[in-house]
Design an enzyme around this catalytic site. Sequence first.
Site, PDB file in Angstrom:
ATOM      1  CB  SER A 269       2.877  -2.153  18.202  1.00 42.74           C
ATOM      2  OG  SER A 269       1.934  -2.860  19.311  1.00 42.74           O
TER       3      SER A 269
ATOM      4  CB  THR B 228       3.621   1.883  12.989  1.00 40.95           C
ATOM      5  OG1 THR B 228       2.484   2.246  13.891  1.00 40.95           O
ATOM      6  CG2 THR B 228       4.229   0.883  13.857  1.00 40.95           C
ATOM      7  CG  ASP B 229       0.477   5.943  15.409  1.00 37.39           C
ATOM      8  OD1 ASP B 229       0.571   4.837  15.149  1.00 37.39           O
ATOM      9  OD2 ASP B 229      -0.261   6.762  15.409  1.00 37.39           O
ATOM     10  CD  GLU B 230      -0.885   0.341  15.019  1.00 35.13           C
ATOM     11  OE1 GLU B 230      -0.864  -0.820  15.549  1.00 35.13           O
ATOM     12  OE2 GLU B 230      -1.290   0.654  14.143  1.00 35.13           O
TER      13      GLU B 230
ATOM     14  CG  PHE C  84      -1.662   1.337   1.766  1.00 33.49           C
ATOM     15  CD1 PHE C  84      -2.237   2.231   0.620  1.00 33.49           C
ATOM     16  CD2 PHE C  84      -1.573   1.437   3.056  1.00 33.49           C
ATOM     17  CE1 PHE C  84      -2.929   3.167   1.243  1.00 33.49           C
ATOM     18  CE2 PHE C  84      -2.301   2.780   3.270  1.00 33.49           C
ATOM     19  CZ  PHE C  84      -2.979   3.265   2.434  1.00 33.49           C
TER      20      PHE C  84
ATOM     21  CD  GLU D 107       3.258 -10.609   6.942  1.00 35.00           C
ATOM     22  OE1 GLU D 107       1.950 -10.559   7.246  1.00 35.00           O
ATOM     23  OE2 GLU D 107       3.763 -11.291   5.818  1.00 35.00           O
TER      24      GLU D 107
HETATM   25  P1  NAD Z   1       1.345  -3.729   3.475  1.00 36.41           P
HETATM   26  O1  NAD Z   1       1.131  -4.638   4.142  1.00 36.41           O
HETATM   27  O2  NAD Z   1       0.371  -2.858   2.445  1.00 36.41           O
HETATM   28  O3  NAD Z   1       2.497  -3.969   2.317  1.00 36.41           O
HETATM   29  C1  NAD Z   1       3.662  -4.640   2.863  1.00 36.41           C
HETATM   30  C2  NAD Z   1       4.658  -4.742   1.765  1.00 36.41           C
HETATM   31  O4  NAD Z   1       5.660  -5.722   2.215  1.00 36.41           O
HETATM   32  C3  NAD Z   1       3.644  -5.980   0.771  1.00 36.41           C
HETATM   33  O5  NAD Z   1       4.142  -5.614  -0.680  1.00 36.41           O
HETATM   34  C4  NAD Z   1       4.528  -7.246   1.047  1.00 36.41           C
HETATM   35  O6  NAD Z   1       4.509  -8.234  -0.091  1.00 36.41           O
HETATM   36  C5  NAD Z   1       5.911  -6.902   1.410  1.00 36.41           C
HETATM   37  N1  NAD Z   1       6.588  -7.882   2.304  1.00 36.41           N
HETATM   38  C6  NAD Z   1       6.024  -8.515   3.361  1.00 36.41           C
HETATM   39  N2  NAD Z   1       6.678  -9.632   3.823  1.00 36.41           N
HETATM   40  C7  NAD Z   1       7.929  -9.326   2.971  1.00 36.41           C
HETATM   41  C8  NAD Z   1       9.194 -10.195   3.186  1.00 36.41           C
HETATM   42  N3  NAD Z   1       9.557 -10.881   3.985  1.00 36.41           N
HETATM   43  N4  NAD Z   1      10.089  -9.734   1.996  1.00 36.41           N
HETATM   44  C9  NAD Z   1       9.849  -8.661   1.275  1.00 36.41           C
HETATM   45  N5  NAD Z   1       8.616  -8.201   1.226  1.00 36.41           N
HETATM   46  C10 NAD Z   1       7.671  -8.452   2.089  1.00 36.41           C
HETATM   47  O7  NAD Z   1       1.943  -2.468   4.308  1.00 36.41           O
HETATM   48  P2  NAD Z   1       1.543  -0.693   4.287  1.00 36.41           P
HETATM   49  O8  NAD Z   1       0.475  -0.611   5.020  1.00 36.41           O
HETATM   50  O9  NAD Z   1       2.000  -0.493   3.086  1.00 36.41           O
HETATM   51  O10 NAD Z   1       2.850  -0.410   5.291  1.00 36.41           O
HETATM   52  C11 NAD Z   1       4.153  -0.182   4.810  1.00 36.41           C
HETATM   53  C12 NAD Z   1       5.242   0.016   6.081  1.00 36.41           C
HETATM   54  O11 NAD Z   1       4.667   1.061   6.720  1.00 36.41           O
HETATM   55  C13 NAD Z   1       5.312  -0.925   7.100  1.00 36.41           C
HETATM   56  O12 NAD Z   1       6.514  -1.312   7.535  1.00 36.41           O
HETATM   57  C14 NAD Z   1       4.338  -0.400   8.314  1.00 36.41           C
HETATM   58  O13 NAD Z   1       4.596  -1.224   9.519  1.00 36.41           O
HETATM   59  C15 NAD Z   1       4.593   0.940   8.035  1.00 36.41           C
HETATM   60  N6  NAD Z   1       3.317   1.749   8.355  1.00 36.41           N
HETATM   61  C16 NAD Z   1       2.229   1.689   8.024  1.00 36.41           C
HETATM   62  C17 NAD Z   1       1.108   2.368   8.396  1.00 36.41           C
HETATM   63  C18 NAD Z   1      -0.354   2.100   7.773  1.00 36.41           C
HETATM   64  O14 NAD Z   1      -1.350   2.697   8.021  1.00 36.41           O
HETATM   65  N7  NAD Z   1      -0.604   1.153   7.133  1.00 36.41           N
HETATM   66  C19 NAD Z   1       1.062   3.303   9.259  1.00 36.41           C
HETATM   67  C20 NAD Z   1       2.577   3.562   9.618  1.00 36.41           C
HETATM   68  C21 NAD Z   1       3.431   2.964   9.216  1.00 36.41           C
HETATM   69  P1  TYD Z   2      -6.987  -1.152  11.474  1.00 37.93           P
HETATM   70  O1  TYD Z   2      -7.539  -0.463  10.139  1.00 37.93           O
HETATM   71  O2  TYD Z   2      -6.628  -2.510  11.446  1.00 37.93           O
HETATM   72  O3  TYD Z   2      -5.276  -0.268  11.937  1.00 37.93           O
HETATM   73  P2  TYD Z   2      -4.686  -0.234  13.366  1.00 37.93           P
HETATM   74  O4  TYD Z   2      -5.375  -1.323  14.240  1.00 37.93           O
HETATM   75  O5  TYD Z   2      -3.396  -0.409  12.948  1.00 37.93           O
HETATM   76  O6  TYD Z   2      -5.037   1.211  14.106  1.00 37.93           O
HETATM   77  O7  TYD Z   2      -7.835  -0.580  12.465  1.00 37.93           O
HETATM   78  C1  TYD Z   2      -8.138   0.646  12.697  1.00 37.93           C
HETATM   79  C2  TYD Z   2      -9.186   0.878  13.946  1.00 37.93           C
HETATM   80  O8  TYD Z   2     -10.460   0.141  13.549  1.00 37.93           O
HETATM   81  C3  TYD Z   2      -8.937   0.014  14.988  1.00 37.93           C
HETATM   82  O9  TYD Z   2      -9.245   0.777  16.224  1.00 37.93           O
HETATM   83  C4  TYD Z   2      -9.592  -1.171  14.964  1.00 37.93           C
HETATM   84  C5  TYD Z   2     -10.843  -0.894  14.184  1.00 37.93           C
HETATM   85  N1  TYD Z   2     -11.274  -2.076  13.125  1.00 37.93           N
HETATM   86  C6  TYD Z   2     -12.734  -2.214  13.348  1.00 37.93           C
HETATM   87  O10 TYD Z   2     -13.301  -1.615  14.017  1.00 37.93           O
HETATM   88  N2  TYD Z   2     -13.288  -3.089  12.366  1.00 37.93           N
HETATM   89  C7  TYD Z   2     -12.500  -3.707  11.652  1.00 37.93           C
HETATM   90  O11 TYD Z   2     -13.139  -4.787  10.913  1.00 37.93           O
HETATM   91  C8  TYD Z   2     -10.811  -3.449  11.512  1.00 37.93           C
HETATM   92  C9  TYD Z   2     -10.014  -4.134  10.628  1.00 37.93           C
HETATM   93  C10 TYD Z   2     -10.680  -2.171  12.323  1.00 37.93           C
END
Ligand code: NAD
Ligand code: TYD
Length: 351
Positions: free
Chosen positions: A158, A132-134, A12, A85
Amino acid sequence: MKKILITGGAGFIGSHVVRRFVNLYPDYSIHNLDKLTYAGNLENLKDIESCPNYRFIKGDITDATFINTLFKTENYYGVIHLAAESHVDRSILNPLEFVYTNVIGTVNLLEAAKVQFLNNPGSFFRFYHVSTDEVYGALGDTGMFTENTAYDPHSPYSASKASSDHFVRAYQDTFKLPTVISNCSNNYGPNHFPEKLIPLCIHNISHLKPLPIYGKGENVRDWLYVEDHARAIDLIFHKAQNASTYNIGGHNEWKNIDVIRMLCRIMDVKLQRAEGTSAQLITFVKDRAGHDQRYAIDATKLQNDLGWLPSVTFEEGLHKTVDWYLENQKWLQAVTSGAYQNYYSEQYTKR
Ligand code: NAD
Ligand code: TYD
């Protein structure tokens, strides 16, 4: 050309970062290393896949031999590490997968980066860990996470990200590896896998399926449009001091239930359904184990040092996001077939 390794670029956030770097920096050669797990999808990068400064490398960051060979062969200018992940609920079902990729995978990258850095004294190098902030744990009704908030992770996800942050700092302190870390709040936008709250509910509203809200829906998240995150990553990669940390957040706190009510209103209009149709799908379900109550980011440091502020309001961002999903039904269908169905039936049986 300066080679930049972006890990997790088919996911993503990674796909938005890869697109931004490929389009804005023709003098960089962007290598996207991704294992293509269920969350990685090369369709996310269709528009840039034939650009001359882009290369996809399929590989697993837990494979140390492969990673070491890659760094020896390519001699990277910088690394932006996003592969992970990333879903808390999956981490509750299968914590070890998170240890392998998020902790061991990160240490493999750091180790290969360290060898390359020590073998090339005087050359520029930067290892940027996208976190992440988590890692900071949960807030009550007041307060915000700053860069000085003590780590207090609660979920296996986290905890694994906190551990990888600690390893990044350990490599900075022990080996002087030039590193930066950012800790960002919840992202939303196009290409988000429909297991996280917003894309899952967009998917379910489209199909008139229940919208599972954990507990009472009163948990608070600070939402940031994904392109604002990619812009912050660009700034931090280019401008931050070594060994620094930046919080990134949307100044945009919402209770989950209010996010979903707004989404329901937006989608009723876009799908030309009677007002209130989508909200009837809201279903309160058993709470997530160890559910963090509230996240809120103080991003003042990023604003003061590098002039970053979010540019997309939540309402604008949700409209753009919903439009993207409605226009990309094929993408949604493709990623919600097969393993996705199994994951969700397993989740719901457990509830
Ligand atoms: P995502 O799950 O959409 O994408 C993760 C990607 O990593 C995927 O393309 C997957 O194929 C790849 N991947 C997973 N395991 C792998 C491995 N062993 N080797 C190589 N590639 C691998 O995640 P995202 O939401 O895009 O998050 C990206 C980064 O940003 C993560 O490190 C996450 O912790 C961090 N992050 C995400 C959020 C959020 O809201 N989504 C917020 C803050 C930080
Ligand atoms: P999520 O999108 O999984 O992100 P994170 O847990 O990393 O914050 O969840 C966002 C918020 O929404 C979290 O408080 C959990 C809640 N949630 C639901 O209430 N229902 C759902 O099906 C999911 C996936 C999350």
